[in-house]
Design a protein around this motif. Structure first.
Motif, short mmCIF file in Angstrom:
data_model
loop_
_atom_site.label_atom_id
_atom_site.label_comp_id
_atom_site.label_asym_id
_atom_site.label_seq_id
_atom_site.Cartn_x
_atom_site.Cartn_y
_atom_site.Cartn_z
N GLY A 170 0.60 -1.15 -0.05
CA GLY A 170 0.56 0.09 0.07
C GLY A 170 1.10 1.68 0.10
N ARG A 171 2.19 1.22 0.88
CA ARG A 171 2.01 2.08 1.04
C ARG A 171 3.32 2.39 -0.70
NH1 ARG A 171 3.80 4.83 5.57
NH2 ARG A 171 6.31 5.65 4.25
N TRP A 172 3.94 1.37 -0.60
CA TRP A 172 4.57 1.81 -2.34
C TRP A 172 4.09 2.06 -3.33
CZ3 TRP A 172 3.93 -1.15 -6.96
CH2 TRP A 172 4.29 -0.93 -8.18
N ARG A 173 2.10 1.45 -3.57
CA ARG A 173 1.50 1.85 -4.35
C ARG A 173 1.61 3.48 -4.56
NH1 ARG A 173 -3.61 2.54 -4.88
NH2 ARG A 173 -3.83 1.63 -2.29
N ARG A 174 0.85 4.30 -3.05
CA ARG A 174 1.16 5.51 -2.89
C ARG A 174 2.53 6.54 -3.20
NH1 ARG A 174 -3.94 7.51 -3.79
NH2 ARG A 174 -5.26 5.98 -2.34
N ARG A 175 3.82 6.07 -3.04
CA ARG A 175 4.77 6.67 -3.15
C ARG A 175 4.76 7.12 -4.56
NH1 ARG A 175 7.01 10.44 0.02
NH2 ARG A 175 9.52 10.18 0.00
N ARG A 176 5.16 8.20 -4.68
CA ARG A 176 5.45 8.49 -6.38
C ARG A 176 6.41 9.60 -6.23
NH1 ARG A 176 0.01 7.41 -9.22
NH2 ARG A 176 -0.91 5.41 -8.72
N TYR A 177 6.89 10.35 -7.62
CA TYR A 177 7.47 11.30 -7.48
C TYR A 177 7.34 11.24 -9.15
CZ TYR A 177 10.83 8.85 -10.31
OH TYR A 177 11.92 8.43 -11.15
N SER A 178 7.65 13.33 -9.19
CA SER A 178 6.99 14.12 -10.66
C SER A 178 8.32 14.43 -10.59
CB SER A 178 5.65 14.68 -10.48
OG SER A 178 6.26 15.20 -11.49
N ALA A 179 8.99 15.27 -11.78
CA ALA A 179 9.90 16.03 -11.52
C ALA A 179 9.90 16.93 -13.62
CB ALA A 179 11.83 15.37 -11.96
N GLY A 180 9.11 17.73 -13.37
CA GLY A 180 8.67 18.67 -14.59
C GLY A 180 9.78 20.21 -14.75
N GLU A 181 9.11 21.07 -15.54
CA GLU A 181 10.23 21.75 -16.25
C GLU A 181 10.09 23.11 -14.99
OE1 GLU A 181 8.87 22.97 -19.69
OE2 GLU A 181 8.63 21.39 -20.59
N GLN A 182 8.73 23.54 -14.09
CA GLN A 182 9.03 24.20 -13.23
C GLN A 182 8.23 23.65 -11.64
OE1 GLN A 182 8.79 27.19 -14.38
NE2 GLN A 182 9.74 26.65 -16.39
N TRP A 183 7.95 22.41 -11.73
CA TRP A 183 7.68 21.85 -10.57
C TRP A 183 8.19 20.56 -10.11
CZ3 TRP A 183 4.59 25.17 -6.82
CH2 TRP A 183 4.38 25.78 -7.05
#
Length: 490
Positions: free
Chosen positions: A400-413
Motif C-alpha cells: 500500500g505504501r509503495w503504491r502511493r509513493r510516487r514522484y514527479s519532476a517537471g519543467e517548473q515543479w
C-alpha cells in the motif's frame, strides 16, 4: 509624519493573558502526575492555583504596560519586554503583508489585532493587539502608499474599489460540515481523558456514586444482567457509536466557528482569505513567496471526494496552523482551478522500484516477528510459529505504501506523493529549492539506486529506490534552474 509612542487599548492585555495561559498548556503532561499525588491536591488547589492566577494577571499587565508602538510613512517601531527590553524597527520596504484579526473578546469593543509579515520572517514579525480599525486602516494605507507610490489615501481606495479579483471561492456551510468530518482531531482526546480519569481515584469514586444514584443507570444494570451477550455487545457498540457521533458533531461546530464565511480571492499574484465566526481572520500573501503546495486527502475525505489545500511560505514548517494559509475543503475541479492559478503544472507521476517492498517486509517484518516469537516462547501463550503471520500483514502495508509513493519532476515543479489509505502530495517550485542531497547506502547501491532529499524554505521531502542516474539527472536540472533564476525568492 510620525505618531507619538502609544499603547494599545487596556483590553489588549487580554491578548497577553491568553498568550501566557497558552504557554502553561504545554505543561499538560504533568497533570496526571499531579492528580496521582493525593496528599498534595489540597495545597495545589487552594494555594498553587491562586498563586498562578495572580502571577498570570500581573505578568500580562506588565507586558501590556511596556508594549508601545509608533509609525510613520516609512515603517513602524515597537518597544516591549519586562526584564529583557526589546526595540524593533520594521520598514515598509521589508513588509510583505498586513493582516487583520478580530478575536472574539475584541468584537464587542470593535478592536482588532494588526500583524505585519516581513520577508524571511517566520509568521508575523509585528503583532499589535487591541487597536481600533481606523488605526489599522491608517497603517495599511501608509503601507500601500509606500509600496504603490500613490500620493493620497483616496487614490488607494479608488484603485481597490475598481480592482476585480481573478477568482473568488466562498465555502458553503455544507462544505464546512465536510471539513469537520474530514479533520476530527477531537477523537484523540478520548484516550487522554481516559488516562486522566484513571489516575484519580477520588474523581472516579465521585463519578461512580453519581451514576449509581441515577434511576436509568440502575434500570440499565438490571437489563444487562437479564440479557444475553449479543444484546450487551450491541449496547456497547451503540454507546461507542454515540460517543463518536458526539465528537464529530463537536468537530463540525469547531470547523464552522473557525472557517465560517470563508472567502478566498485571487487578484493577480496576490491571494487573500477571510473567515471566522467568532475570531475574524484576514490573511494574504503574494505568489512569489510560495514555497510549496500541499494537497491532503484522508480516508473520510476520499469518501467525500474532497481535498484540503495548504500553501506554505518561507519558514512555515507547519507547526503553527493558526497562521497557515489554508483552503480547508475543495472538490476536484476547484483544486485544479486553484493549482492552475498558482501555475502548478500537472504532475507526471512515476513509481519507485518494487524491490523497496521486499526490503521493507524483510526488515520490519523480521524485527516484529522476532519480538512476537520471543514473547510467545517466554509466555507459552501461543506457538512460536504464529509470529510468521506478521509477514503477510507487513507485505500488505508495504504494498500500500509503495503504491502511493510516487514522484514527479517537471519543467517548473517537483512533486512528492506518500500515504497508505489516504495520501499527501507536496509540490515545490524548482526555483525555490534551497538544498539537495543525493545519497546511496549499501542496500540502494546493490540495486544501483539512490535517495534524493530536497529542501525548500518551508519543508523537506525525499524519494528513494529510484535509479541513481535518474535522480542525478533531476538534481542537475534543479541546480541549473536555481542558478539561472534572477527573480524574487521570498
Amino acid at each position: 509624519m510620525q505618531t507619538d509612542w502609544q499603547r494599545t487599548s487596556p483590553l489588549g492585555g487580554l491578548y497577553f493573558l491568553l498568550r501566557n495561559v497558552r504557554g502553561l498548556v504545554n505543561l499538560w503532561p504533568a497533570i496526571p502526575a499531579v492528580i496521582a499525588l493525593e496528599e498534595w491536591r489540597g495545597v495545589i488547589l487552594w494555594v498553587g492555583v491562586p498563586v498562578v492566577l495572580v502571577w498570570l494577571v500581573t505578568v500580562s499587565f506588565l507586558h501590556w504596560w511596556y508594549f508601545r508602538f509608533q509609525y510613520d510613512d516609512r515603517g513602524i517601531q515597537l518597544r516591549s519586554g519586562l526584564l529583557h527590553r526589546r526595540r524593533l524597527t520594521l520598514e515598509f520596504d521589508r513588509v510583505q503583508e498586513i493582516n487583520l484579526e478580530q478575536a472574539v473578546y475584541f468584537r464587542p469593543f470593535q478592536l482588532w489585532s494588526l500583524g505585519l509579515e516581513s520577508a524571511g520572517s517566520k509568521g508575523e514579525e509585528v503583532h499589535i493587539p487591541g487597536v481600533r480599525r481606523a488605526l489599522a486602516d491608517d497603517v495599511r494605507g501608509r503601507f500601500l502608499r509606500y509600496k504603490r507610490g500613490t500620493p493620497t489615501a483616496e487614490a488607494v481606495k479608488t484603485e481597490q474599489a475598481e480592482a476585480k479579483p481573478d477568482y473568488t471561492l466562498t465555502l458553503t456551510p455544507g462544505e464546512l460540515v465536510r471539513f469537520g468530518l474530514m479533520h476530527n482531531t477531537l477523537i484523540y482526546l478520548a484516550p487522554i481523558i481516559g488516562v486522566l480519569l484513571s489516575q484519580s481515584s477520588g474523581l472516579t469514586d465521585v463519578m461512580r456514586q453519581w451514576l449509581e444514584s441515577r434511576p436509568w443507570v440502575q434500570w440499565l444494570a438490571v437489563v444487562l444482567k437479564s440479557s444475553d451477550w449479543f444484546f450487551v455487545a450491541g449496547l456497547v457498540a451503540a454507546i461507542l457509536v454515540l460517543g463518536l457521533a458526539v465528537l464529530y458533531v463537536l468537530s463540525i461546530l469547531l470547523a464552522m466557528a473557525r472557517y465560517w464565511n470563508y472567502t478566498l480571492t485571487v487578484e493577480g499574484d496576490r491571494l487573500h482569505f477571510q473567515a471566522g465566526l467568532f475570531n475574524r481572520v484576514s490573511r494574504g500573501f503574494k505568489q512569489h513567496k510560495l514555497q510549496c503546495v500541499v494537497v491532503r486527502q484522508g480516508v473520510l475525505a476520499r469518501c467525500l471526494n474532497r481535498y484540503t489545500l495548504k500553501l506554505q511560505q518561507a519558514n512555515d514548517h507547519g507547526g503553527n496552523t493558526d497562521s497557515a494559509f489554508i483552503v480547508p475543503v475543495v472538490d476536484a475541479p476547484t483544486l485544479q482551478r486553484i493549482q492552475a492559478l498558482l501555475d502548478v503544472e500537472p504532475p507526471n507521476w512515476q513509481r519507485t522500484m518494487p524491490v523497496r517492498m521486499v526490503w521493507s517486509v524483510a526488515l520490519y517484518g523480521t524485527l516484529c516477528g522476532v519480538a512476537l516469537g520471543t514473547a510467545a516462547w517466554s509466555t507459552s501463550a501461543l506457538p512460536v510459529g504464529w509470529a510468521l503471520l506478521v509477514y503477510p500483514v507487513f507485505a500488505a502495508l508495504a504494498w500500500g505504501r509503495w503504491r502511493r509513493r510516487r514522484y514527479s519532476a517537471g519543467e517548473q515543479w517537483v512533486g512528492f506523493q506518500s500515504g497508505l489509505i489516504g495520501y499527501q502530495q507536496v509540490f515545490m517550485p524548482n526555483i525555490k529549492v534551497q538544498k539537495l542531497e543525493l545519497s546511496q547506502g549499501p542496500v540502494l547501491r546493490r540495486h544501483d539506486a539512490a535517495e534524493l532529499k530536497v529542501w525548500s524554505g518551508a519543508r523537506s521531502e525525499s524519494v528513494g529506490f529510484v535509479s541513481r542516474s535518474r535522480l542525478a539527472e533531476i538534481r542537475d536540472a534543479l541546480l541549473g534552474q536555481v542558478g539561472r533564476h534572477r527573480g524574487r525568492w521570498i
